[in-house]
Design an enzyme around this catalytic site. Structure first.
Site, mmCIF file in Angstrom:
data_model
loop_
_atom_site.group_PDB
_atom_site.id
_atom_site.type_symbol
_atom_site.label_atom_id
_atom_site.label_comp_id
_atom_site.label_asym_id
_atom_site.label_seq_id
_atom_site.Cartn_x
_atom_site.Cartn_y
_atom_site.Cartn_z
ATOM 1 C CB SER A 82 -0.928 0.263 1.348
ATOM 2 O OG SER A 82 -0.262 -0.529 2.186
ATOM 3 C CG ASN A 92 -3.825 -4.092 13.299
ATOM 4 O OD1 ASN A 92 -3.045 -3.759 12.177
ATOM 5 N ND2 ASN A 92 -3.761 -5.101 14.083
ATOM 6 C CB THR A 102 -39.896 26.378 -8.984
ATOM 7 O OG1 THR A 102 -41.717 26.677 -9.576
ATOM 8 C CG2 THR A 102 -40.003 26.908 -7.778
ATOM 9 C CG HIS A 103 -41.134 22.569 -11.518
ATOM 10 N ND1 HIS A 103 -41.489 21.504 -10.312
ATOM 11 C CD2 HIS A 103 -41.827 23.965 -10.524
ATOM 12 C CE1 HIS A 103 -42.116 21.519 -9.688
ATOM 13 N NE2 HIS A 103 -42.732 22.666 -9.244
ATOM 14 C CB SER A 111 -13.795 24.580 -29.505
ATOM 15 O OG SER A 111 -13.768 23.553 -30.509
ATOM 16 C CE LYS A 120 -18.810 26.007 -27.664
ATOM 17 N NZ LYS A 120 -19.270 24.245 -27.808
ATOM 18 C CG ASN A 173 -16.678 25.301 -24.960
ATOM 19 O OD1 ASN A 173 -17.732 25.522 -25.053
ATOM 20 N ND2 ASN A 173 -15.964 23.613 -25.341
ATOM 21 C CD GLU A 212 -18.449 21.973 -20.021
ATOM 22 O OE1 GLU A 212 -18.922 20.369 -20.053
ATOM 23 O OE2 GLU A 212 -18.345 22.633 -20.304
ATOM 24 C CE1 TYR A 222 -5.910 -2.901 9.449
ATOM 25 C CE2 TYR A 222 -4.840 -5.436 9.303
ATOM 26 C CZ TYR A 222 -4.732 -3.679 8.470
ATOM 27 O OH TYR A 222 -4.591 -2.537 7.658
ATOM 28 C CD GLN A 225 -2.639 -2.189 2.594
ATOM 29 O OE1 GLN A 225 -1.921 -2.391 3.100
ATOM 30 N NE2 GLN A 225 -2.316 -2.796 1.306
ATOM 31 C CE LYS A 242 -3.905 3.613 4.634
ATOM 32 N NZ LYS A 242 -4.909 2.715 5.385
HETATM 33 N N1 ARG Z 1 -0.800 -0.787 5.339
HETATM 34 C C1 ARG Z 1 -1.745 -1.452 6.014
HETATM 35 C C2 ARG Z 1 -3.461 -1.114 6.057
HETATM 36 O O1 ARG Z 1 -2.940 0.379 6.300
HETATM 37 C C3 ARG Z 1 -1.238 -1.779 8.144
HETATM 38 C C4 ARG Z 1 -1.504 -2.686 9.027
HETATM 39 C C5 ARG Z 1 -1.401 -4.006 8.686
HETATM 40 N N2 ARG Z 1 -1.754 -4.535 9.873
HETATM 41 C C6 ARG Z 1 -1.500 -6.015 9.348
HETATM 42 N N3 ARG Z 1 -2.286 -6.517 10.822
HETATM 43 N N4 ARG Z 1 -1.625 -6.382 8.361
HETATM 44 O O2 ARG Z 1 -3.768 -0.882 7.148
#
Ligand code: ARG
Length: 481
Positions: free
Chosen positions: A25, A112, A157-158, A279, A285, A287, A292, A319, A324, A327
């Site tokens: 990750s 974790n 409205t509408h 354009s 044009k 735009n 948009e 966990y 993961q 994010k």
């Molecule tokens: N990269 C992991 C995450 O974002 C970190 C935690 C990993 N923990 C584990 N027990 N594998 O969740």
């Protein structure tokens, strides 16, 4: 196989490169590197304070972490994708610098609680950034409202002409939506600002950590109450993503109006060349692509919220690696909304309003019909009856190909025997706007009050952000030296 291998004791052979590539990750979570180091600095101080590690190990670790921080600032960190994530990269960087003693940092801690802490630290700042850009956009809306509380335009409205309003009033309507987004972010801040460190893997730890002390070192309000919940909870991230999705919805409505208003059918505004595109084939044009794209990107932010909710659905405690996946959507939602807020404000700041055109179109569409009915009510007619009589007047005007003001006094008097000469004072469209003077209405007086209240809300918001920023900066300074 990479030379640097993670927690290899249990394994007879290393994880395959394909598995490493599948599970990493790092590309996503390395943006939390700064927060990871700050969290580690708080943790190591606590380890020393509670005699869990000796002071000289603590000092070595602290110095190593500060060195990494300075490399981070200078963009000199060499990341290793084979080390799964930002947390293990940081641990390896530390031991590379300070030797085996670096291995003491992870005492009483798990990735974790570490990742949950980093994510909260990151989002705390992100929420303040979002609030700041919301405020900047709101300030522009207030300026426009102030400038245009007399600028007449049709209220719809509408998508049909309904009643006349001012452009200022319309801008303040948008202001209120963003104000609620800011309120929601403010609320979410309190739930984000809770410290999971010390929850360890899921059950707390045997080391005598003072979790309240760690929390306050990081400017969190308090430690989390339950370790199992703390390592699994991503509600705070969902909340922020939800606010992003709703703010994106609000932005998309505003931008949709700007797209329509800038076209020739409306002709209400002209966008600055700076925020328009041409354009490749049609030379004439200009735009409104920025608007948009703001409208278009809303879909992906709503997608981020859906991703989060579905990722969490059915996850057993505690966990699970699924977490993961939290994010990328949150970062995407925050980044997208930040840039959309920023660009939309610039578009509004630089557009030119065609007041004449806006006013002129209020002359079509019988936008003053409600006011004529209201006038008949003041003369004693029940509103329902007045509604019917004015409906007849509209029909008559349509047959004659004109508007209500073009009916003769006799024609108006013919509608109902209560009508007197003063009926003509009721019909001018500007008067219809000015008369709507209730709290929250479109009259200039009422919009002025809305502006005053808005300015006071913005001041309070600014104070909230300033206080939080200051306490975070103070805490981080104490940790990073
Ligand atoms: N990269 C992991 C995450 O974002 C970190 C935690 C990993 N923990 C584990 N027990 N594998 O969740």
């Amino acid at each position: 196989m990479n030379q640097r291998v993670l927690w290899s004791g249990r394994f007879a052979q290393g994880t395959s490169d394909r598995t490493l590539a599948f599970t990493t990750s790092l590309d996503v979570d390395n943006r939390m590197a700064f927060y990871d180091v700050v969290g580690s600095l708080a943790h190591v101080r606590q380890l020393v304070e509670r005699d869990i590690i000796d002071p000289s190990s603590g000092e070595a670790i602290e110095a190593g972490l500060k060195g990494i921080l300075s490399d981070l600032w200078q963009n000199k960190v060499e990341w290793d994708g084979a080390l799964e994530d930002v947390h293990s990269n940081m641990e390896f960087l530390l031991t590379d610098r300070v030797g085996e003693v670096g291995g003491r940092l992870h005492t009483g801690r798990s990735r974790n609680d570490q990742v949950a802490t980093d994510f909260r630290l990151y989002l705390r700042d992100a929420v303040l950034d979002l609030m700041e850009l919301l405020m900047a956009l709101q300030t522009t809306l207030v300026c426009l409202a102030d400038e245009h509380m007399d600028t007449l335009m049709p209220g719809f409205t509408h998508m049909q002409h309904a009643q006349p309003v001012s452009l200022g009033f319309h801008m303040m309507a948008h202001f209120q939506r963003f104000q609620r987004d800011g309120d929601r972010l403010m609320d979410s801040f309190d739930r984000i600002n809770v410290c999971p460190l010390g929850s360890a893997a899921l059950a707390g730890t045997t080391y005598p950590l003072d979790r309240h002390a760690t929390a306050s070192m990081l400017a969190f309000d308090r430690p989390s109450e339950n370790a199992m919940d703390a390592v699994s909870d991503r509600d705070f991230a969902v909340e922020v993503t939800f606010v992003c999705a709703l703010a994106a919805d609000h932005l998309s409505s505003l931008c949709e109006e700007l797209v329509m208003w800038s076209g020739p059918e409306f002709g209400f505004v002209e966008m600055s060349d700076l925020y328009s595109t041409g354009s490749s084939i049609m030379p004439q044009k200009k735009n409104p692509d920025v608007c948009e794209l703001v409208r278009g990107r809303t879909g992906s932010v709503i997608g981020d919220l859906t991703s989060m909710l579905i990722m969490l659905k059915g996850l057993p405690f505690a966990y699970n690696r699924d977490l993961q996946e939290d994010k990328a959507p949150v970062f995407h939602a925050v980044d997208t909304v930040l840039s959309c807020l920023d660009m939309t404000r610039d578009v509004l700041d630089t557009m030119i309003v065609d007041k004449e055109r806006m006013g002129a179109v209020t002359e079509d569409g019988f936008i003053n019909a409600t006011d004529l009915a209201d006038h008949l009510v003041t003369l004693g007619l029940p509103f329902r009856k007045a509604h019917e009589v004015v409906g007849g007047a509209v029909r008559l005007a349509i047959e004659k190909g004109g508007c209500l003001e073009e009916l003769s006094l006799d024609e108006l008097k013919g509608l109902c025997d209560l009508v007197g000469d003063d009926v003509v004072e009721v019909l001018p469209v500007r008067r219809c706007m000015e008369r709507r003077n209730t709290y929250g209405g479109t009259s200039p007086e009422s919009v002025s009050l809305q502006i005053l209240e808005a300015e006071s809300c913005l001041r309070k918001r600014e104070e909230f952000i300033g206080k939080r920023r200051d306490s975070i900066a103070l805490a981080f300074k104490a940790l990073t030296g």
